[in-house]
Design an enzyme around this catalytic site. Sequence first.
Site, PDB file in Angstrom:
ATOM      1  N   THR A 133     -30.731   3.403 -70.272  1.00  0.00           N
ATOM      2  CA  THR A 133     -29.480   3.417 -71.022  1.00  0.00           C
ATOM      3  C   THR A 133     -29.695   3.854 -72.476  1.00  0.00           C
ATOM      4  O   THR A 133     -30.792   3.687 -73.028  1.00  0.00           O
ATOM      5  CB  THR A 133     -28.864   1.996 -71.010  1.00  0.00           C
ATOM      6  OG1 THR A 133     -27.843   1.903 -71.986  1.00  0.00           O
ATOM      7  CG2 THR A 133     -29.907   0.933 -71.351  1.00  0.00           C
ATOM      8  N   ASP A 134     -28.631   4.350 -73.092  1.00  0.00           N
ATOM      9  CA  ASP A 134     -28.709   4.704 -74.519  1.00  0.00           C
ATOM     10  C   ASP A 134     -28.793   3.452 -75.401  1.00  0.00           C
ATOM     11  O   ASP A 134     -29.125   3.542 -76.580  1.00  0.00           O
ATOM     12  CB  ASP A 134     -27.521   5.579 -74.940  1.00  0.00           C
ATOM     13  CG  ASP A 134     -26.158   4.909 -74.770  1.00  0.00           C
ATOM     14  OD1 ASP A 134     -26.095   3.791 -74.218  1.00  0.00           O
ATOM     15  OD2 ASP A 134     -25.144   5.511 -75.193  1.00  0.00           O
ATOM     16  N   GLU A 135     -28.506   2.277 -74.803  1.00  0.00           N
ATOM     17  CA  GLU A 135     -28.458   1.061 -75.623  1.00  0.00           C
ATOM     18  C   GLU A 135     -29.834   0.667 -76.165  1.00  0.00           C
ATOM     19  O   GLU A 135     -29.936  -0.122 -77.099  1.00  0.00           O
ATOM     20  CB  GLU A 135     -27.820  -0.091 -74.827  1.00  0.00           C
ATOM     21  CG  GLU A 135     -26.442   0.306 -74.336  1.00  0.00           C
ATOM     22  CD  GLU A 135     -25.590  -0.831 -73.794  1.00  0.00           C
ATOM     23  OE1 GLU A 135     -25.834  -1.988 -74.135  1.00  0.00           O
ATOM     24  OE2 GLU A 135     -24.660  -0.530 -73.019  1.00  0.00           O
ATOM     25  N   TYR A 158     -29.850  -7.613 -72.815  1.00  0.00           N
ATOM     26  CA  TYR A 158     -29.805  -6.518 -71.830  1.00  0.00           C
ATOM     27  C   TYR A 158     -30.586  -5.312 -72.327  1.00  0.00           C
ATOM     28  O   TYR A 158     -31.489  -4.798 -71.651  1.00  0.00           O
ATOM     29  CB  TYR A 158     -28.350  -6.119 -71.531  1.00  0.00           C
ATOM     30  CG  TYR A 158     -28.214  -4.771 -70.846  1.00  0.00           C
ATOM     31  CD1 TYR A 158     -28.732  -4.567 -69.561  1.00  0.00           C
ATOM     32  CD2 TYR A 158     -27.604  -3.688 -71.486  1.00  0.00           C
ATOM     33  CE1 TYR A 158     -28.644  -3.328 -68.933  1.00  0.00           C
ATOM     34  CE2 TYR A 158     -27.505  -2.439 -70.856  1.00  0.00           C
ATOM     35  CZ  TYR A 158     -28.024  -2.276 -69.587  1.00  0.00           C
ATOM     36  OH  TYR A 158     -27.936  -1.041 -68.973  1.00  0.00           O
ATOM     37  N   LYS A 162     -34.069  -3.508 -70.966  1.00  0.00           N
ATOM     38  CA  LYS A 162     -34.165  -2.096 -70.541  1.00  0.00           C
ATOM     39  C   LYS A 162     -35.215  -1.364 -71.393  1.00  0.00           C
ATOM     40  O   LYS A 162     -35.985  -0.542 -70.883  1.00  0.00           O
ATOM     41  CB  LYS A 162     -32.804  -1.393 -70.652  1.00  0.00           C
ATOM     42  CG  LYS A 162     -31.746  -1.862 -69.663  1.00  0.00           C
ATOM     43  CD  LYS A 162     -32.099  -1.610 -68.194  1.00  0.00           C
ATOM     44  CE  LYS A 162     -32.065  -0.148 -67.802  1.00  0.00           C
ATOM     45  NZ  LYS A 162     -32.254   0.019 -66.324  1.00  0.00           N
TER      46      LYS A 162
HETATM   47  P1  NAD Z   1     -24.504  -2.430 -61.412  1.00  0.00           P
HETATM   48  O1  NAD Z   1     -24.615  -3.792 -62.054  1.00  0.00           O
HETATM   49  O2  NAD Z   1     -23.179  -1.949 -60.967  1.00  0.00           O
HETATM   50  O3  NAD Z   1     -25.468  -2.354 -60.143  1.00  0.00           O
HETATM   51  C1  NAD Z   1     -26.754  -2.887 -60.139  1.00  0.00           C
HETATM   52  C2  NAD Z   1     -27.224  -2.978 -58.695  1.00  0.00           C
HETATM   53  O4  NAD Z   1     -28.570  -3.492 -58.698  1.00  0.00           O
HETATM   54  C3  NAD Z   1     -26.393  -3.920 -57.826  1.00  0.00           C
HETATM   55  O5  NAD Z   1     -26.122  -3.324 -56.577  1.00  0.00           O
HETATM   56  C4  NAD Z   1     -27.284  -5.139 -57.665  1.00  0.00           C
HETATM   57  O6  NAD Z   1     -27.070  -5.835 -56.437  1.00  0.00           O
HETATM   58  C5  NAD Z   1     -28.673  -4.511 -57.725  1.00  0.00           C
HETATM   59  N1  NAD Z   1     -29.696  -5.462 -58.162  1.00  0.00           N
HETATM   60  C6  NAD Z   1     -29.636  -6.284 -59.238  1.00  0.00           C
HETATM   61  N2  NAD Z   1     -30.761  -7.036 -59.306  1.00  0.00           N
HETATM   62  C7  NAD Z   1     -31.543  -6.642 -58.269  1.00  0.00           C
HETATM   63  C8  NAD Z   1     -32.826  -7.024 -57.817  1.00  0.00           C
HETATM   64  N3  NAD Z   1     -33.525  -7.981 -58.448  1.00  0.00           N
HETATM   65  N4  NAD Z   1     -33.342  -6.417 -56.735  1.00  0.00           N
HETATM   66  C9  NAD Z   1     -32.636  -5.467 -56.066  1.00  0.00           C
HETATM   67  N5  NAD Z   1     -31.404  -5.074 -56.448  1.00  0.00           N
HETATM   68  C10 NAD Z   1     -30.869  -5.655 -57.537  1.00  0.00           C
HETATM   69  O7  NAD Z   1     -25.174  -1.453 -62.461  1.00  0.00           O
HETATM   70  P2  NAD Z   1     -24.829   0.077 -62.807  1.00  0.00           P
HETATM   71  O8  NAD Z   1     -23.795   0.095 -63.857  1.00  0.00           O
HETATM   72  O9  NAD Z   1     -24.622   0.818 -61.563  1.00  0.00           O
HETATM   73  O10 NAD Z   1     -26.209   0.502 -63.489  1.00  0.00           O
HETATM   74  C11 NAD Z   1     -27.273   1.027 -62.706  1.00  0.00           C
HETATM   75  C12 NAD Z   1     -28.430   1.384 -63.617  1.00  0.00           C
HETATM   76  O11 NAD Z   1     -28.004   2.344 -64.574  1.00  0.00           O
HETATM   77  C13 NAD Z   1     -28.975   0.200 -64.408  1.00  0.00           C
HETATM   78  O12 NAD Z   1     -30.376   0.312 -64.461  1.00  0.00           O
HETATM   79  C14 NAD Z   1     -28.360   0.370 -65.789  1.00  0.00           C
HETATM   80  O13 NAD Z   1     -29.200  -0.170 -66.789  1.00  0.00           O
HETATM   81  C15 NAD Z   1     -28.286   1.880 -65.883  1.00  0.00           C
HETATM   82  N6  NAD Z   1     -27.211   2.419 -66.761  1.00  0.00           N
HETATM   83  C16 NAD Z   1     -25.911   1.994 -66.595  1.00  0.00           C
HETATM   84  C17 NAD Z   1     -24.907   2.546 -67.397  1.00  0.00           C
HETATM   85  C18 NAD Z   1     -23.455   2.160 -67.232  1.00  0.00           C
HETATM   86  O14 NAD Z   1     -22.612   2.595 -68.031  1.00  0.00           O
HETATM   87  N7  NAD Z   1     -23.080   1.400 -66.200  1.00  0.00           N
HETATM   88  C19 NAD Z   1     -25.235   3.493 -68.375  1.00  0.00           C
HETATM   89  C20 NAD Z   1     -26.573   3.888 -68.518  1.00  0.00           C
HETATM   90  C21 NAD Z   1     -27.548   3.350 -67.692  1.00  0.00           C
HETATM   91  P1  TYD Z   2     -18.828  -2.688 -71.760  1.00  0.00           P
HETATM   92  O1  TYD Z   2     -18.001  -2.014 -70.725  1.00  0.00           O
HETATM   93  O2  TYD Z   2     -19.251  -4.105 -71.545  1.00  0.00           O
HETATM   94  O3  TYD Z   2     -20.104  -1.745 -71.997  1.00  0.00           O
HETATM   95  P2  TYD Z   2     -21.266  -1.833 -73.146  1.00  0.00           P
HETATM   96  O4  TYD Z   2     -21.197  -3.128 -73.824  1.00  0.00           O
HETATM   97  O5  TYD Z   2     -22.492  -1.707 -72.323  1.00  0.00           O
HETATM   98  O6  TYD Z   2     -21.011  -0.670 -74.040  1.00  0.00           O
HETATM   99  O7  TYD Z   2     -18.059  -2.638 -73.134  1.00  0.00           O
HETATM  100  C1  TYD Z   2     -17.636  -1.419 -73.713  1.00  0.00           C
HETATM  101  C2  TYD Z   2     -17.046  -1.736 -75.079  1.00  0.00           C
HETATM  102  O8  TYD Z   2     -15.846  -2.494 -74.888  1.00  0.00           O
HETATM  103  C3  TYD Z   2     -17.962  -2.589 -75.937  1.00  0.00           C
HETATM  104  O9  TYD Z   2     -17.813  -2.189 -77.318  1.00  0.00           O
HETATM  105  C4  TYD Z   2     -17.414  -4.006 -75.768  1.00  0.00           C
HETATM  106  C5  TYD Z   2     -15.920  -3.766 -75.560  1.00  0.00           C
HETATM  107  N1  TYD Z   2     -15.240  -4.763 -74.698  1.00  0.00           N
HETATM  108  C6  TYD Z   2     -14.072  -5.398 -75.148  1.00  0.00           C
HETATM  109  O10 TYD Z   2     -13.576  -5.157 -76.262  1.00  0.00           O
HETATM  110  N2  TYD Z   2     -13.457  -6.301 -74.306  1.00  0.00           N
HETATM  111  C7  TYD Z   2     -13.958  -6.607 -73.072  1.00  0.00           C
HETATM  112  O11 TYD Z   2     -13.372  -7.472 -72.356  1.00  0.00           O
HETATM  113  C8  TYD Z   2     -15.150  -5.944 -72.629  1.00  0.00           C
HETATM  114  C9  TYD Z   2     -15.752  -6.230 -71.276  1.00  0.00           C
HETATM  115  C10 TYD Z   2     -15.760  -5.009 -73.469  1.00  0.00           C
END
Ligand code: NAD
Ligand code: TYD
Length: 357
Positions: A133-135, A158, A162
Amino acid sequence: MSHCTVLITGGAGFIGSHLVRRFVRRYPDYKILNLDCLTYAGNLANLADIETAPNYRFIKGDVSDADFIGKLFKEQAIDAVIHLAAESHVDRSILGPMAFFETNIVGTGVLLQSARKAWEGQLENKRFYHVSTDEVYGSLGETGLFTEKTPYDPRSPYSASKASSDHIVRAYYHTYGMPVVITNCSNNYGSHQFPEKLLPLFIRNIKHKRPLPVYGDGNYTRDWLWVEDHARAIDVVFHRGVNGETYNIGGHNEWKNIDLIKMLCSIMDRKLDRAENASAQLITYVKDRPGHDKRYAIDASKIQRELGWKPSVTFEEGLEVTIDWYLKNEAWLENVTSGSYQRYYDEQYKERNAAKN
Ligand code: NAD
Ligand code: TYD
């Protein structure tokens, strides 16, 4: 890479399910193993349309279970790993960080170590792809972009977990010559996202005319990318990325939360046949997230220049499709929000509202 076996972890989650579907459909010669332990965020219904495909198999298991993962690598001739399994929600990491350390840090170490053992002396044509992630880069001021060279400065449990996993992956490259590649992506949006994240949570609340909890003053900025564009970027990097390299992935699409929320309200008023500004009345400012990162913005020029990837849809197009999906798939939303979701929601938002009042 013809006839290879690809282990995708976290394939029942949001991004993972889009990636698994893409690989199963596009690469009939590959064997796709989806390893997921099905936490609250994992949902096999996300993959109902491909679950019987001959090149697909689901395996229930935990990435941090060293015995199980070691055995899996012995039983299956795995050529490549695309590692997405993670605890992924910042607010949950504040409530309970230990699960993040276990899955995101230990789990990544277990996978790397098992792959290293299984691939000893035969690293050619192998690949360990870590999805990050970019975070990890921390928080930007009003200007500037994250590049692949930006120093890490994670600020939530988190993002720290990562960042740790990224460091471990790089250590395996330098120390053991593991063929790794890492991508760091901005905020994804699209179908099948668990409604704890901003967009699906707000879409659901608008639909039910419930308060829209905006953290702090709402002036936080995120760069939004359509999830299918992320899956396509992973496909490109998986096949053509260079070992040891990192690629940033982003949408060139920065939005302040409050502006995005107001736009969402007005699109949904139109779709739901509500009066102009009706949904914006639901906006409720609540207590801020502790350590809330001010701004994320990605410089995605390296992946465009070197691998030719760029986003394929505008935000307006992607958002329309996304909102339509949640409105049409009411059963999916209600299914994932029964039971423990309600307890999480009450804990997360009652405390925020109480602290604000
Ligand atoms: P998500 O929470 O929707 O899905 C995570 C999946 O991992 C779930 O299916 C969960 O059951 C599985 N999981 C969790 N713990 C596990 C374990 N111990 N063993 C096996 N499976 C396990 O997450 P997402 O949003 O789809 O993110 C997927 C990946 O992409 C993550 O690594 C996250 O850090 C990265 N990512 C997410 C975003 C975003 O905006 N959602 C952006 C950049 C990177
Ligand atoms: P989120 O979807 O949790 O992603 P991330 O924290 O990984 O960027 O949140 C996106 C933005 O929205 C973040 O600045 C937090 C804000 N946010 C709210 O203002 N209210 C909410 O209920 C949630 C879940 C997020």
